[in-house]
Design a protein around this motif. Structure first.
Motif, PDB file in Angstrom:
ATOM      1  N   VAL A   1     -42.761  20.132  35.112  1.00 19.62           N
ATOM      2  CA  VAL A   1     -42.673  18.718  35.395  1.00 19.62           C
ATOM      3  C   VAL A   1     -44.010  18.321  36.134  1.00 19.62           C
ATOM      4  O   VAL A   1     -44.256  17.149  35.948  1.00 19.62           O
ATOM      5  N   TYR A   2     -44.377  18.905  36.883  1.00 22.68           N
ATOM      6  CA  TYR A   2     -45.579  18.736  37.778  1.00 22.68           C
ATOM      7  C   TYR A   2     -46.746  18.407  36.733  1.00 22.68           C
ATOM      8  O   TYR A   2     -47.611  17.653  36.879  1.00 22.68           O
ATOM      9  N   PHE A   3     -46.883  19.175  35.901  1.00 23.71           N
ATOM     10  CA  PHE A   3     -48.145  19.250  35.046  1.00 23.71           C
ATOM     11  C   PHE A   3     -48.072  17.806  34.233  1.00 23.71           C
ATOM     12  O   PHE A   3     -49.211  17.032  33.956  1.00 23.71           O
ATOM     13  N   TRP A   4     -46.686  17.413  33.931  1.00 25.18           N
ATOM     14  CA  TRP A   4     -46.787  16.343  33.048  1.00 25.18           C
ATOM     15  C   TRP A   4     -46.874  14.816  33.984  1.00 25.18           C
ATOM     16  O   TRP A   4     -47.394  13.911  33.395  1.00 25.18           O
ATOM     17  N   VAL A   5     -46.270  14.942  35.166  1.00 25.10           N
ATOM     18  CA  VAL A   5     -46.542  13.931  36.075  1.00 25.10           C
ATOM     19  C   VAL A   5     -48.238  13.705  36.303  1.00 25.10           C
ATOM     20  O   VAL A   5     -48.583  12.579  36.358  1.00 25.10           O
ATOM     21  N   ILE A   6     -48.805  14.893  36.473  1.00 24.64           N
ATOM     22  CA  ILE A   6     -49.995  14.760  37.060  1.00 24.64           C
ATOM     23  C   ILE A   6     -51.117  14.448  35.629  1.00 24.64           C
ATOM     24  O   ILE A   6     -51.861  13.356  35.918  1.00 24.64           O
ATOM     25  N   LYS A   7     -50.643  14.821  34.718  1.00 33.41           N
ATOM     26  CA  LYS A   7     -51.238  14.473  33.310  1.00 33.41           C
ATOM     27  C   LYS A   7     -51.221  12.791  33.165  1.00 33.41           C
ATOM     28  O   LYS A   7     -52.142  12.203  32.877  1.00 33.41           O
ATOM     29  N   VAL A   8     -50.122  12.372  33.439  1.00 32.74           N
ATOM     30  CA  VAL A   8     -49.930  10.710  33.264  1.00 32.74           C
ATOM     31  C   VAL A   8     -50.881  10.122  34.057  1.00 32.74           C
ATOM     32  O   VAL A   8     -51.494   8.996  33.799  1.00 32.74           O
ATOM     33  N   LEU A   9     -50.923  10.780  35.373  1.00 34.55           N
ATOM     34  CA  LEU A   9     -51.533   9.871  36.614  1.00 34.55           C
ATOM     35  C   LEU A   9     -52.924  10.055  36.202  1.00 34.55           C
ATOM     36  O   LEU A   9     -53.630   9.009  36.437  1.00 34.55           O
ATOM     37  N   THR A  10     -53.631  11.122  35.802  1.00 37.58           N
ATOM     38  CA  THR A  10     -54.883  11.264  35.521  1.00 37.58           C
ATOM     39  C   THR A  10     -55.275  10.191  34.108  1.00 37.58           C
ATOM     40  O   THR A  10     -56.411   9.929  34.252  1.00 37.58           O
ATOM     41  N   THR A  11     -54.315   9.912  33.437  1.00 40.40           N
ATOM     42  CA  THR A  11     -54.784   9.002  32.324  1.00 40.40           C
ATOM     43  C   THR A  11     -55.011   7.729  32.802  1.00 40.40           C
ATOM     44  O   THR A  11     -55.861   7.014  32.327  1.00 40.40           O
ATOM     45  N   GLY A  12     -53.850   7.324  33.763  1.00 45.71           N
ATOM     46  CA  GLY A  12     -53.979   6.026  34.084  1.00 45.71           C
ATOM     47  C   GLY A  12     -55.203   5.825  35.056  1.00 45.71           C
ATOM     48  O   GLY A  12     -56.034   4.653  35.150  1.00 45.71           O
ATOM     49  N   MET A  13     -55.563   6.919  35.896  1.00 40.58           N
ATOM     50  CA  MET A  13     -56.684   6.656  36.694  1.00 40.58           C
ATOM     51  C   MET A  13     -57.897   6.716  36.226  1.00 40.58           C
ATOM     52  O   MET A  13     -58.843   6.156  36.367  1.00 40.58           O
ATOM     53  N   GLY A  14     -57.946   7.503  34.874  1.00 33.96           N
ATOM     54  CA  GLY A  14     -59.177   7.636  34.392  1.00 33.96           C
ATOM     55  C   GLY A  14     -59.351   6.144  33.459  1.00 33.96           C
ATOM     56  O   GLY A  14     -60.651   5.708  33.511  1.00 33.96           O
ATOM     57  N   GLU A  15     -58.178   5.488  33.129  1.00 36.70           N
ATOM     58  CA  GLU A  15     -58.536   4.153  32.596  1.00 36.70           C
ATOM     59  C   GLU A  15     -58.956   3.070  33.331  1.00 36.70           C
ATOM     60  O   GLU A  15     -60.089   2.565  33.330  1.00 36.70           O
ATOM     61  N   THR A  16     -58.408   2.992  34.596  1.00 42.25           N
ATOM     62  CA  THR A  16     -58.997   2.241  35.567  1.00 42.25           C
ATOM     63  C   THR A  16     -60.183   2.475  36.266  1.00 42.25           C
ATOM     64  O   THR A  16     -61.145   1.571  36.346  1.00 42.25           O
ATOM     65  N   ALA A  17     -60.609   3.613  36.451  1.00 46.10           N
ATOM     66  CA  ALA A  17     -61.917   4.190  37.125  1.00 46.10           C
ATOM     67  C   ALA A  17     -62.747   3.794  36.103  1.00 46.10           C
ATOM     68  O   ALA A  17     -63.873   3.473  36.597  1.00 46.10           O
ATOM     69  N   SER A  18     -62.539   4.067  34.774  1.00 38.14           N
ATOM     70  CA  SER A  18     -63.695   4.012  33.991  1.00 38.14           C
ATOM     71  C   SER A  18     -64.198   2.425  34.297  1.00 38.14           C
ATOM     72  O   SER A  18     -65.492   2.161  34.009  1.00 38.14           O
TER      73      SER A  18
END
Length: 267
Positions: A27-44
């Motif tokens: 479950v940690y994998f999926w939570v962090i994966k979703v967080l990285t996608t959002g962070m990557g979107e706004t950071a870009s």
């Protein structure tokens, strides 16, 4: 017959497999994966506004190359190294999709199927070479190359697909709801025995990208675009802090480290 076939007369015992370069799927994998996608979107988007599109893409490319170089250099999965690489793939994958649309004027209706074909090509080459797409088999350099090529393609595809649905009238919140429902489909199908584990994993993996990006965009954009108007910078920093907290926990607890010893079994 197991691939760990025993010679006649030998007793079954533990076998040391090559050390895995990816985390266990929890479950940690999926939570962090979703967080990285959002962070990557706004950071870009944030970097593009701060530095300009060209310097931002150049910086993203250098950072991605450095992160992957470190990831390939280590012998086993290391939480902070792996997730740093994922974050940089997320940032650069977003930039790649945005360059096609904003820089070259390619519509999302074209870039989305283009990245689908790119991902399908990576999977076809990977399977043709290795006869498996399982992430539990990432024990060789060649498989690791295929794995990271697939990861980069999923991020680019997810970015384009998320932006496509948002521009078709769903908006960011509507898109988030759509992809949250969609990501449940492979999970339910797998539990019901209708979808194998590898297909279910990669289907969900692709969908995490537009899900996380839609949520992050909804938080960041202004009220006029249907968002909460929290801003690109604050949302990026908040999601980064959440990622750091979870990765630090995994690095100390090692709850996502794949088992390295397996038992031989007779068929």
């Amino acid at each position: 017959m197991s691939t760990d076939r025993l010679a006649p007369g030998r007793h079954p015992g533990p076998v040391r497999h090559a050390l895995s370069k990816v985390p266990e799927v929890t479950v940690y994998f999926w939570v962090i994966k979703v967080l990285t996608t959002g962070m990557g979107e706004t950071a870009s988007d944030w970097l593009a506004h701060l530095l300009g599109p060209v310097p931002a893409v150049a910086l993203g490319a250098v950072a991605l190359a450095a992160a992957l170089a470190v990831q390939f250099a280590v012998r086993r999965y290391v939480a902070w190294i792996y997730w740093t690489a994922i974050v940089m793939v997320s940032v650069f994958g977003t930039m790649a999709a945005d360059v096609l649309h904003v820089g070259l004027g390619v519509p999302y209706m074209i870039s989305t199927p283009f990245f689908m074909v790119a991902l399908a090509t990576v999977f076809a080459l990977w399977y043709g070479s290795e006869r498996t797409l399982s992430i539990h088999s990432i024990h060789t350099r060649r498989r690791e190359v295929f794995y990271w090529a697939a990861v980069l393609a999923t991020f680019a595809l997810g970015t384009a697909a998320g932006d496509l649905s948002a521009t078709l009238g769903l908006g960011y919140l509507g898109s988030a709801v759509l992809y949250a429902a969609a990501i449940a489909v492979p999970a339910i199908a797998h539990r019901a025995g209708r979808l194998n584990a590898v297909t279910a994993f990669w289907s969900a993996y692709v969908l995490t990208r537009p899900l996380g990006a839609s949520v992050a965009d909804w938080m960041a954009v202004g009220h006029g675009r249907g968002g909460l108007a929290w801003g690109l910078g604050p949302v990026t920093l908040a999601w980064t802090a959440a990622i750091l907290a979870l990765v630090t926990y995994l690095a100390t607890s090692r709850k996502d480290v794949q088992t390295e010893d397996v038992q031989n079994v007779r068929s």
